[in-house]
Design a protein around this motif. Structure first.
Motif, PDB file in Angstrom:
ATOM      1  N   SER A  79      58.478  34.326  47.031  1.00 43.81           N
ATOM      2  CA  SER A  79      57.391  34.882  47.839  1.00 43.81           C
ATOM      3  C   SER A  79      57.136  36.339  47.462  1.00 43.81           C
ATOM      4  O   SER A  79      55.981  36.785  47.371  1.00 43.81           O
ATOM      5  CB  SER A  79      57.734  34.765  49.326  1.00 43.81           C
ATOM      6  OG  SER A  79      57.859  33.407  49.702  1.00 43.81           O
ATOM      7  N   ALA A  80      58.222  37.103  47.231  1.00 43.82           N
ATOM      8  CA  ALA A  80      58.065  38.502  46.806  1.00 43.82           C
ATOM      9  C   ALA A  80      57.411  38.572  45.431  1.00 43.82           C
ATOM     10  O   ALA A  80      56.512  39.395  45.190  1.00 43.82           O
ATOM     11  CB  ALA A  80      59.425  39.194  46.786  1.00 43.82           C
ATOM     12  N   ASP A  81      57.852  37.710  44.499  1.00 48.43           N
ATOM     13  CA  ASP A  81      57.245  37.682  43.166  1.00 48.43           C
ATOM     14  C   ASP A  81      55.772  37.308  43.245  1.00 48.43           C
ATOM     15  O   ASP A  81      54.930  37.864  42.517  1.00 48.43           O
ATOM     16  CB  ASP A  81      57.987  36.677  42.281  1.00 48.43           C
ATOM     17  CG  ASP A  81      59.418  37.129  41.971  1.00 48.43           C
ATOM     18  OD1 ASP A  81      59.708  38.329  42.164  1.00 48.43           O
ATOM     19  OD2 ASP A  81      60.228  36.269  41.559  1.00 48.43           O
ATOM     20  N   GLU A  82      55.439  36.394  44.127  1.00 47.90           N
ATOM     21  CA  GLU A  82      54.039  35.984  44.270  1.00 47.90           C
ATOM     22  C   GLU A  82      53.186  37.143  44.761  1.00 47.90           C
ATOM     23  O   GLU A  82      52.084  37.386  44.254  1.00 47.90           O
ATOM     24  CB  GLU A  82      53.934  34.812  45.249  1.00 47.90           C
ATOM     25  CG  GLU A  82      52.494  34.339  45.445  1.00 47.90           C
ATOM     26  CD  GLU A  82      52.304  33.561  46.725  1.00 47.90           C
ATOM     27  OE1 GLU A  82      51.325  32.804  46.800  1.00 47.90           O
ATOM     28  OE2 GLU A  82      53.103  33.738  47.648  1.00 47.90           O
ATOM     29  N   ALA A  83      53.698  37.903  45.730  1.00 50.08           N
ATOM     30  CA  ALA A  83      52.947  39.041  46.257  1.00 50.08           C
ATOM     31  C   ALA A  83      52.736  40.103  45.178  1.00 50.08           C
ATOM     32  O   ALA A  83      51.631  40.657  45.034  1.00 50.08           O
ATOM     33  CB  ALA A  83      53.687  39.633  47.461  1.00 50.08           C
ATOM     34  N   ALA A  84      53.782  40.393  44.377  1.00 48.56           N
ATOM     35  CA  ALA A  84      53.658  41.387  43.306  1.00 48.56           C
ATOM     36  C   ALA A  84      52.671  40.918  42.247  1.00 48.56           C
ATOM     37  O   ALA A  84      51.847  41.694  41.748  1.00 48.56           O
ATOM     38  CB  ALA A  84      55.032  41.638  42.678  1.00 48.56           C
ATOM     39  N   SER A  85      52.739  39.630  41.889  1.00 50.81           N
ATOM     40  CA  SER A  85      51.826  39.082  40.892  1.00 50.81           C
ATOM     41  C   SER A  85      50.387  39.136  41.381  1.00 50.81           C
ATOM     42  O   SER A  85      49.471  39.469  40.625  1.00 50.81           O
ATOM     43  CB  SER A  85      52.221  37.643  40.560  1.00 50.81           C
ATOM     44  OG  SER A  85      51.340  37.089  39.617  1.00 50.81           O
ATOM     45  N   ALA A  86      50.168  38.826  42.653  1.00 48.82           N
ATOM     46  CA  ALA A  86      48.820  38.888  43.211  1.00 48.82           C
ATOM     47  C   ALA A  86      48.294  40.319  43.206  1.00 48.82           C
ATOM     48  O   ALA A  86      47.104  40.564  42.946  1.00 48.82           O
ATOM     49  CB  ALA A  86      48.829  38.321  44.635  1.00 48.82           C
ATOM     50  N   ALA A  87      49.175  41.298  43.476  1.00 50.40           N
ATOM     51  CA  ALA A  87      48.757  42.708  43.459  1.00 50.40           C
ATOM     52  C   ALA A  87      48.364  43.138  42.050  1.00 50.40           C
ATOM     53  O   ALA A  87      47.357  43.826  41.847  1.00 50.40           O
ATOM     54  CB  ALA A  87      49.890  43.587  43.994  1.00 50.40           C
ATOM     55  N   ARG A  88      49.167  42.748  41.034  1.00 48.21           N
ATOM     56  CA  ARG A  88      48.833  43.092  39.640  1.00 48.21           C
ATOM     57  C   ARG A  88      47.497  42.477  39.250  1.00 48.21           C
ATOM     58  O   ARG A  88      46.675  43.118  38.589  1.00 48.21           O
ATOM     59  CB  ARG A  88      49.938  42.586  38.703  1.00 48.21           C
ATOM     60  CG  ARG A  88      51.206  43.421  38.736  1.00 48.21           C
ATOM     61  CD  ARG A  88      52.100  43.114  37.539  1.00 48.21           C
ATOM     62  NE  ARG A  88      52.502  41.713  37.516  1.00 48.21           N
ATOM     63  CZ  ARG A  88      53.562  41.218  38.138  1.00 48.21           C
ATOM     64  NH1 ARG A  88      54.332  42.036  38.865  1.00 48.21           N
ATOM     65  NH2 ARG A  88      53.869  39.939  38.048  1.00 48.21           N
ATOM     66  N   LEU A  89      47.275  41.269  39.633  1.00 48.90           N
ATOM     67  CA  LEU A  89      46.012  40.605  39.300  1.00 48.90           C
ATOM     68  C   LEU A  89      44.840  41.323  39.950  1.00 48.90           C
ATOM     69  O   LEU A  89      43.766  41.483  39.333  1.00 48.90           O
ATOM     70  CB  LEU A  89      46.061  39.141  39.753  1.00 48.90           C
ATOM     71  CG  LEU A  89      44.824  38.293  39.444  1.00 48.90           C
ATOM     72  CD1 LEU A  89      44.561  38.254  37.937  1.00 48.90           C
ATOM     73  CD2 LEU A  89      44.990  36.880  39.983  1.00 48.90           C
ATOM     74  N   ALA A  90      45.031  41.822  41.179  1.00 54.56           N
ATOM     75  CA  ALA A  90      43.953  42.551  41.856  1.00 54.56           C
ATOM     76  C   ALA A  90      43.613  43.844  41.117  1.00 54.56           C
ATOM     77  O   ALA A  90      42.434  44.200  40.952  1.00 54.56           O
ATOM     78  CB  ALA A  90      44.364  42.850  43.302  1.00 54.56           C
ATOM     79  N   VAL A  91      44.659  44.555  40.634  1.00 57.47           N
ATOM     80  CA  VAL A  91      44.421  45.796  39.879  1.00 57.47           C
ATOM     81  C   VAL A  91      43.682  45.497  38.586  1.00 57.47           C
ATOM     82  O   VAL A  91      42.725  46.195  38.210  1.00 57.47           O
ATOM     83  CB  VAL A  91      45.770  46.501  39.598  1.00 57.47           C
ATOM     84  CG1 VAL A  91      45.574  47.659  38.618  1.00 57.47           C
ATOM     85  CG2 VAL A  91      46.387  46.996  40.898  1.00 57.47           C
ATOM     86  N   LEU A  92      44.111  44.475  37.878  1.00 52.65           N
ATOM     87  CA  LEU A  92      43.448  44.108  36.620  1.00 52.65           C
ATOM     88  C   LEU A  92      41.994  43.733  36.851  1.00 52.65           C
ATOM     89  O   LEU A  92      41.108  44.096  36.064  1.00 52.65           O
ATOM     90  CB  LEU A  92      44.202  42.945  35.966  1.00 52.65           C
ATOM     91  CG  LEU A  92      45.556  43.284  35.335  1.00 52.65           C
ATOM     92  CD1 LEU A  92      46.276  42.018  34.905  1.00 52.65           C
ATOM     93  CD2 LEU A  92      45.358  44.209  34.125  1.00 52.65           C
ATOM     94  N   ARG A  93      41.750  43.028  37.912  1.00 49.68           N
ATOM     95  CA  ARG A  93      40.368  42.625  38.188  1.00 49.68           C
ATOM     96  C   ARG A  93      39.508  43.834  38.542  1.00 49.68           C
ATOM     97  O   ARG A  93      38.325  43.890  38.183  1.00 49.68           O
ATOM     98  CB  ARG A  93      40.345  41.604  39.314  1.00 49.68           C
ATOM     99  CG  ARG A  93      40.763  40.202  38.858  1.00 49.68           C
ATOM    100  CD  ARG A  93      40.825  39.226  39.994  1.00 49.68           C
ATOM    101  NE  ARG A  93      41.089  37.877  39.498  1.00 49.68           N
ATOM    102  CZ  ARG A  93      41.458  36.857  40.262  1.00 49.68           C
ATOM    103  NH1 ARG A  93      41.639  37.051  41.570  1.00 49.68           N
ATOM    104  NH2 ARG A  93      41.665  35.669  39.740  1.00 49.68           N
ATOM    105  N   LYS A  94      40.112  44.814  39.223  1.00 55.09           N
ATOM    106  CA  LYS A  94      39.360  46.027  39.541  1.00 55.09           C
ATOM    107  C   LYS A  94      38.999  46.793  38.276  1.00 55.09           C
ATOM    108  O   LYS A  94      37.859  47.250  38.107  1.00 55.09           O
ATOM    109  CB  LYS A  94      40.198  46.909  40.477  1.00 55.09           C
ATOM    110  CG  LYS A  94      39.463  48.142  40.969  1.00 55.09           C
ATOM    111  CD  LYS A  94      40.314  48.922  41.965  1.00 55.09           C
ATOM    112  CE  LYS A  94      39.563  50.145  42.472  1.00 55.09           C
ATOM    113  NZ  LYS A  94      40.372  50.931  43.443  1.00 55.09           N
ATOM    114  N   SER A  95      39.986  46.934  37.351  1.00 58.26           N
ATOM    115  CA  SER A  95      39.703  47.611  36.075  1.00 58.26           C
ATOM    116  C   SER A  95      38.683  46.829  35.271  1.00 58.26           C
ATOM    117  O   SER A  95      37.792  47.412  34.634  1.00 58.26           O
ATOM    118  CB  SER A  95      41.005  47.760  35.273  1.00 58.26           C
ATOM    119  OG  SER A  95      41.949  48.539  35.988  1.00 58.26           O
TER     120      SER A  95
END
Length: 644
Positions: free
Chosen positions: A230-246
């Motif tokens: 669950s922690a890994d999923e949250a971190a992965s989702a956060a990284r994906l959000a940053v990449l999508r913003k860039s």
């Protein structure tokens, strides 16, 4: 108390209509006899059919010709008429003494409807007694087998086959008064707990089978893995959000380049369209010039054909017409025409045409010069637009390659990583849910087992006093032993008893199945007569006082000894009934009915009524071809053979 169930009257409708006379069965002892294949067994079959039995198999002529059965019975102190058609046999119509409709009861259980079985239980006052069983049986499965001993089962088992032994024993314990309502409820509750434990064990087996496909089966390890994932999923989702913003920012910049490229495409299209139009006009002018040149060429050819006629403007007099010598100064005609007659002068016709063509050619050449200049400018504009487009494309490609493409690759990788994590989480959550269900089922099983132990202890305490059961077994044993001794059962020492646990008969300690065919029939009949005798004597018995015995003599045998054994069986019971019926205090004056069906009329006293069936005069009468095609309408005569 004895539950009154007495058969009073039976009438049938066949393919020839209603039989003229009815079967009067309103007597304590009724004998129906005749040779084989005359329809004797169809009488109890018709009785059972009218009372709502589901699977009644009529045979031979009866199956071909019988259409409807109407049965009159007494239940308690009420009289009812039951009507059932074979064509629509799913319901039984019941009317009371005055013909008012009581109900049309379904044979099979239907949601919210009272069945024929329910109605019979209610009318006999047995509904509450049988309701305490875990799975409520029907009247026809639990009670009717005690009342009707068919010729096919009388030598095969006692009342019901061994597969239904639980039902046989439960029903008999209720009807003999061994089982009281409270005790039956405890047994029913215990059976319910047993069933639920078995169901939950099956669920546990299914869950265990599912978990067998997973390597993670330890609950603590699964839940720790769920936390980490669950922690890994949250971190992965956060990284994906940053990449999508860039990526969105890069896409905004790329959109500007895209707009520039689109404007360059539009400029090229406009320039090329202008060039196309200019070249079309230039082509039209060049075509016009070519036409004028061709016309001048033809004119030159015409002039060369007759040189004598050719004149030039220099040869024409300035004052007089060469044709009419008129003064040309007074009137100015068109070039090459006479001032007076206006007719073309000799040699001037072609000259006028040449002048006009030359003027036209001069105008076209001027137009061509302008069009060629415009074409050259347009061509330069097209080349400039194309060059700008190439520049924009190159710049857009460089921008996409350096700013957008890296984001696309990174987003794809991050999305794949997040999807993989979520799939692992889903799989692990399913395992965790299965483990939780398994834990819940096991806790529930433990609780149910604790209840089971408590109920078993309560039941053991309740059943520890076997005095009543033993007393019932002893009473039944006395009646059964006396019956076996009086009928003189061959190859028997006279030792007979009813087992207190099973309530089944034992003769010389041999079970029913251990004896020969004829002896089994004698034991079976003696057992049924014993139960009927017990019912007539004991207040707590709720077994209806009706017994139909079908063809015992046929199964006993046909030699002299077998016939004598059958006679002794019947006579023993009838003698007992007569003795009890004459006791002055009225203790044994209880309602009962015994219907005996056999090949020969028993040579015994006490028979109240007989019906004789014969070939050509069977259950369905006056049939020329009993087993052929159903005949037309007609009345069927009936004749009773009154008993002694």
């Amino acid at each position: 108390m004895v539950r009154v169930l007495r058969v009073l009257n039976l009438k049938i409708r066949t393919t020839r209509g209603w039989q003229a006379h009815e079967y009067d069965l309103d007597a304590q002892v009724v004998v129906i006899y005749g040779p084989a294949d005359t329809g004797k067994s169809s009488i109890p079959d018709a009785i059972g059919f009218a009372m709502g039995l589901e699977n009644v198999h009529f045979r031979g002529a009866v199956d071909l010709h019988l259409l409807e059965v109407v049965l009159t019975i007494r239940l308690g102190n009420r009289t009812y008429t039951l009507r059932r058609l074979r064509s629509s046999s799913s319901r039984v119509e019941v009317t009371d003494e005055v013909g008012d409709l009581v109900g049309r009861f379904p044979v099979k259980q239907r949601s919210g409807e009272t069945t024929m079985s329910d109605w019979l239980f209610e009318e006999l006052g047995m509904a509450e007694e049988f309701a305490v069983l875990g799975s409520k049986p029907t009247f026809h499965s639990a009670v009717w087998p005690y009342l009707h001993r068919s010729q096919f089962d009388i030598d095969r088992h006692i009342v019901l086959p061994s597969s239904s032994d639980r039902l046989r024993l439960d029903a008999l314990q209720i009807m003999t008064g061994i089982t009281d309502t409270e005790l039956a409820k405890r047994r029913a509750e215990l059976e319910r707990i047993d069933r639920e434990i078995n169901q939950r064990h099956r669920k546990c087996s299914g869950i265990a089978e599912f978990l067998a496909s997973s390597q993670a089966t330890d609950p603590a390890a699964v839940r720790a893995a769920l936390t980490d994932l669950s922690a890994d999923e949250a971190a992965s989702a956060a990284r994906l959000a940053v990449l999508r913003k860039s990526a969105n920012a890069a896409l905004d910049s790329a959109e500007q380049w895209h707009q520039r490229r689109r404007a360059a495409y539009d400029a090229v299209n406009v320039a090329e369209q202008k060039l196309l139009l200019a070249r079309r006009d230039l082509g039209e002018a060049e075509a016009d010039l070519e036409k004028v040149d061709k016309s001048l060429l033809v004119l030159g050819q015409l002039e060369a054909a007759d040189p004598a006629d050719r004149v030039t403007l220099e040869l024409i007099s300035e004052r007089t017409c060469p044709e009419c010598e008129a003064n040309l100064l007074e009137y100015v005609p068109p070039p090459g025409h006479c001032n007076l007659c206006c007719r073309p002068l000799r040699g001037q016709q072609n000259l006028a045409t040449r002048i006009a063509l030359q003027k036209q050619r001069q105008m076209i050449e001027q137009k061509l010069t302008k069009l060629r200049e415009a074409d050259e400018l347009t061509q330069k504009a097209v080349e400039a637009a194309r060059a700008d487009l190439a520049t924009q494309l190159a710049a857009h490609h460089a921008q996409t390659e350096h700013s957008v493409a890296p984001h696309v690759d990174a987003i794809a990788a991050a999305t794949a990583e997040l999807a993989a994590l979520r799939q692992r989480l889903t799989d692990l959550r399913q395992v965790d849910a299965a483990l939780r269900r398994l834990e819940e089922e096991r806790r529930a099983i433990d609780e149910l087992k604790a209840q089971q132990r408590q109920r078993y202890e309560e039941l053991r305490v309740a059943e520890s006093d076997r005095e009543h059961r033993e007393w019932v077994a002893e009473t039944l044993t006395d009646i059964f032993r006396s019956t076996i001794a009086d009928i003189g059962l061959p190859n028997a020492t006279g030792r007979a008893r009813i087992d207190a646990d099973t309530l089944l008969p034992l003769v010389d300690e041999q079970p029913f199945e251990g004896r020969g065919g004829g002896a089994r029939v004698a034991v079976s009949v003696a057992y049924s007569l014993t139960l009927l005798s017990y019912t007539l004597e004991m207040d707590k018995s709720s077994l209806p006082g009706l017994l139909i015995i079908d063809s015992p003599q046929k199964n006993l045998g046909t030699n002299t000894a077998d016939r004598e054994l059958a006679r002794r069986v019947y006579q023993k019971f009838l003698d007992a009934l007569q003795i009890r019926g004459t006791i002055g205090d009225g203790r044994y004056e209880r309602p009962f009915q015994l219907i005996i069906i056999d090949n020969d009329r028993p040579k015994v006293k006490g028979v109240s009524r007989t019906h004789k069936l014969d070939y050509g005069d069977g259950f369905i009468k006056d049939l020329d071809s009993p087993h052929g095609i159903p005949e037309g309408d007609g009345s069927l005569p009936f004749q009773d053979d009154p008993g002694e």
